[in-house]
Each structure stands twice: as structure tokens, then as C-alpha cells.
Scaffold this active site. Sequence first.
Site, short mmCIF file in Angstrom:
data_model
loop_
_atom_site.label_atom_id
_atom_site.label_comp_id
_atom_site.label_asym_id
_atom_site.label_seq_id
_atom_site.Cartn_x
_atom_site.Cartn_y
_atom_site.Cartn_z
N LYS A 1 -39.17 4.26 -129.19
CA LYS A 1 -38.98 3.32 -130.30
C LYS A 1 -38.56 3.83 -131.59
O LYS A 1 -38.78 5.01 -131.81
CB LYS A 1 -40.40 2.36 -130.32
CG LYS A 1 -40.35 1.25 -130.94
CD LYS A 1 -40.27 0.22 -129.92
CE LYS A 1 -40.19 -1.32 -130.65
NZ LYS A 1 -40.15 -2.28 -129.50
P1 NAD Z 1 -38.36 -11.67 -135.09
O1 NAD Z 1 -38.24 -10.81 -136.27
O2 NAD Z 1 -37.09 -12.21 -134.38
O3 NAD Z 1 -39.34 -12.73 -135.21
C1 NAD Z 1 -40.80 -12.46 -135.58
C2 NAD Z 1 -41.43 -13.70 -136.10
O4 NAD Z 1 -42.79 -13.37 -136.35
C3 NAD Z 1 -40.98 -14.47 -137.18
O5 NAD Z 1 -40.94 -15.77 -137.21
C4 NAD Z 1 -41.73 -13.95 -138.43
O6 NAD Z 1 -41.93 -15.00 -139.43
C5 NAD Z 1 -43.41 -14.18 -137.77
N1 NAD Z 1 -44.20 -13.31 -138.24
C6 NAD Z 1 -44.06 -12.26 -138.77
N2 NAD Z 1 -45.22 -11.72 -139.32
C7 NAD Z 1 -46.16 -12.75 -139.02
C8 NAD Z 1 -47.65 -13.04 -139.33
N3 NAD Z 1 -48.53 -12.07 -139.97
N4 NAD Z 1 -48.20 -14.31 -138.97
C9 NAD Z 1 -47.39 -15.15 -138.11
N5 NAD Z 1 -46.08 -14.93 -137.91
C10 NAD Z 1 -45.54 -13.76 -138.33
O7 NAD Z 1 -39.01 -10.56 -133.96
P2 NAD Z 1 -38.88 -10.75 -132.51
O8 NAD Z 1 -37.69 -10.07 -131.87
O9 NAD Z 1 -39.00 -12.13 -132.00
O10 NAD Z 1 -40.17 -9.87 -131.99
C11 NAD Z 1 -41.66 -10.20 -132.11
C12 NAD Z 1 -42.48 -9.60 -131.13
O11 NAD Z 1 -41.85 -9.48 -129.87
C13 NAD Z 1 -42.60 -8.20 -131.60
O12 NAD Z 1 -43.79 -7.84 -131.15
C14 NAD Z 1 -41.68 -7.34 -130.82
O13 NAD Z 1 -42.00 -5.98 -130.74
C15 NAD Z 1 -41.42 -8.02 -129.36
N6 NAD Z 1 -40.47 -7.95 -128.60
C16 NAD Z 1 -39.39 -8.28 -128.93
C17 NAD Z 1 -38.36 -8.21 -127.96
C18 NAD Z 1 -36.85 -8.64 -128.23
O14 NAD Z 1 -36.02 -8.58 -127.40
N7 NAD Z 1 -36.52 -9.05 -129.44
C19 NAD Z 1 -38.83 -7.82 -126.70
C20 NAD Z 1 -39.71 -7.48 -126.64
C21 NAD Z 1 -40.91 -7.43 -127.43
#
Ligand code: NAD
Length: 427
Positions: free
Chosen positions: A117
Site C-alpha cells: 500500500k
Molecule cells: P473515494 O475517495 O472515492 O470515496 C471516499 C468517500 O468517503 C467519499 O464520499 C468521502 O466523502 C467519504 N468520507 C470520507 N471521510 C468520511 C467520514 N469521516 N465520514 C463519512 N464519509 C466520509 O474512496 P474509495 O475509493 O471509494 O474508497 C473508500 C474505501 O474503500 C477506502 O477504505 C478504500 O481503501 C476502500 N477500497 C477502495 C477500493 C477501490 O477500488 N477504490 C478497493 C478496495 C477498497
Amino acid sequence: MAVTQETLSYLDPARPEPWASFIEQIDRVAPHLGHLSHWIETLKRPKRILIVDVPIVRDDGSIAHFEGYRVQHNLSRGPGKGGVRFHPAVSLNEVMALSGWMTVKNAALGLPYGGAKGGIRIDPRQFSRGELERITRRYTSEIGIVIGPDKDIPAPDVGTSEQTMAWMMDTYSVNVGHTASGVVTGKPIALGGSLGRQEATGRGVYIAAREAGRRMGVAIDGARVVVQGFGNVGGIAARIFRENGAKVVALQDAEATIANPAGIDIPATLVHVAAHGSLSGFFGAEPISEEEFWHLESDYFVPAALEGQVTPERARGLRTKIVVEGANGPTTPAADDILRDRYILVVPDVLANAGGVTVSYFEWVQDFSSFFWTEDEINARLEGIMVKAFDAIWHTAQERRVSIRTAAFIIACERVLAAREQRGLYP
Ligand code: NAD
């Protein structure tokens, strides 16, 4: 043979999370690993940590420095694989935990990768596009000594996008002197990206929810769904839940919390967020308090924002049947126990959000073979891998009488530690 136990001197003991949660999850699985538990310490310390200084010239001519990380937690089963996060709360501790969860996730799904990561502690919204490009390129160049198509393959995470991956791919390629599309995944299609990658994590969350619901008697059609985080993962998952007949009754992002008991119009919400950057000001639902959000009645609760969100206190108040972890590490181990005691099923991150890295794997394979699959082929293969992993993990949970998380960790840690044992220690 005695195993050396040492605390990791580079961690701040005053701020143990989320690495402490990861270690606790590893400790919980150790008694189930038989003779392989002899190697458990391997999982409690990352193989390699790179901390880099990322200096750039800002648009106003000043010079700014940022701290960046790439952590390779374990490479026993293949090259490192895991996203890059741009967020103001990024720390070494957080990147270490996220890299550990990638080791477990990749092994649980049977993907031929280790876990890694990366991240930079910045709020990407505070920078111009040009500044973000310079930050990304300098970071990529600095971590260039440890990444590569057969060494460690980054992908998008919170605060990064396919544009970030395009800059990373270009920077790495320029530095090595040839186009190396396989160095990152989650790239634009024109640069060797895969159809279906952008949707894959949300689609996988939906598949995991559906499989859990099937076994728990909670049909998707007509189900009430609450989603925290409305980005790449939460937004797509909400859309696919709705397309399959569920009602998304509440959403929360970093700036707003909204609800509509009749079901929120997700396509309209996605358009609003694309235009305004957040759920704030969306007319098709009512704003509700944080307190109400965590007490709403639902069938599926999908945390898809950041780690540590489902605390013990919130776990005691949640009124749902199934928690499907879209985010990495959203539930603390203590909250996990409370949910178990309340008979709320948790589909853990290492299974529920593995759709993203699974299609990243497809992208990497397609880049190597320079032969690209159709979206239907991608989605069918994703479905096949997710359902097979779900079946195996569910079966292990039943057989060993453990949670789905512990079952996923058992399968994954057995694979990683068996590889470790068979390779042996060098010298
Ligand atoms: P992103 O940046 O696209 O979206 C994150 C979302 O969370 C946004 O809507 C943001 O406003 C919201 N957010 C942030 N802080 C917050 C809080 N304190 N309370 C409520 N909402 C909050 O990110 P993403 O890619 O959707 O990733 C989200 C999660 O999924 C992370 O934990 C990431 O590690 C995990 N993840 C992502 C992927 C991927 O392919 N993008 C794959 C596996 C896991």
C-alpha cells in the site's frame, strides 16, 4: 525454534491504530493455523517500508514538501499489490495496516500477489491539477526503486483516480525508457486499463452482499440499504444495489448525511456529486444527524469510507442485519465482537471489497498478454472468483465455528505462511 518478538520501534505507541487492529486480527487467527503459526511473526512486521520526501514547486512559486510512503507487507506469494491513498490522515501506521489487509485479501481470493500500500499525507482538494500532477510524478519517481510490473503494482484508493494512475504509469515508463503499462492498474482504458475496473469494487461489494443475504434469508429485492461513503466504492455499490431492486434509504459522505425512507434516487445523486463534489445540497433526500444515521433501521449497512468507523458504541446502536465492509478496516475488533454477540453478520473487507483488486489482476494479465477482454467476460470472471471465495470462506466459518473474518484470515494466512515455509528463510 524460538520466535523473536519485538515491538516495532518506528511506530508511535501513543497512536496504535489501525495497525493494532490488524495485529489483533492476526492474533485471533494464530490458534487456527496449526504448525504454520510458527511463522506468524512474519505477518506482524512489514517486509519493507519506504518513506520518501516529495518536494514540488507550487503554482505560486513556493516549494512544498510532503511525506509519502510505500509499504510492502508481504511478498511471499508474488509481487506487491495495493492502492495509493492521498488523504490528510495518511500515516505510516495506516499504510502499514492497509498493506497487511492487502496481503490477506489477495491470498483469500487466491490472487498471485503479496500485499502492499502507499500514500501521501495531503488533502488533494487543496491543490491545483498541475500541483497534483507534480506531486504524483515526484512520488512515483521516488518509489520507482521498489515498484514495477513484476515487483509491486499500485492502484487507486481514496483521493486518487485513473488520472493519478495515468501520471504514475507515464512517470515510471519515462524513467525506465519504455512503456510499462503493467506497473499500475486502474488506468484509463486508452493506456491499457481494463473494462469494468472502475466499477469492480462496488460490484464486488454487491456480489458479497447478495451471497451473504442468500444464506441469511435477506433478499436484495426490497432490502433497505444504508451506505457510508459515496465515492468510487460506495457510489457504485449503491447504484448496483438499486439496479437489483434494493432501496438505498440513507447515505453519508464527509460533508453531509441524507435519508429518504422511500429510497434515494442514486443516479440523480451521482450526477449531483459529480457536479458539486459532495452529497451536500441534494434535494431528493432530507439531511439527518450523525446520531440518526447510526440508528436507522436497515437490512444491509455498507461502510465504504475510511477505517475505524464502526466503533463499539456505534456497533451497539446499529439496527441492521448484515454489515458489508466496502472500506478497508471500518470495524474495530471490539466492535466486531459486539456485532457478533448481536447476531449481526459482518462480511469482512478482505472479501467484500476484493472485487477491485480482482479486476486489477485481470488488468495486469491483459497488459502482459496485450489481449483485452470484453466487459461481459470481465464481469463473469469477477463473479466466478468472488462467489468461489465466498463459498470457501463461508464453508470454513461453518466448519471451524468462527466469524467470516476469521475464516477469511485462516484461508489467507495458511496460503501466505505455507508459501513462506516452502520458500524457507534465506540465508
Ligand atoms: P473515494 O475517495 O472515492 O470515496 C471516499 C468517500 O468517503 C467519499 O464520499 C468521502 O466523502 C467519504 N468520507 C470520507 N471521510 C468520511 C467520514 N469521516 N465520514 C463519512 N464519509 C466520509 O474512496 P474509495 O475509493 O471509494 O474508497 C473508500 C474505501 O474503500 C477506502 O477504505 C478504500 O481503501 C476502500 N477500497 C477502495 C477500493 C477501490 O477500488 N477504490 C478497493 C478496495 C477498497
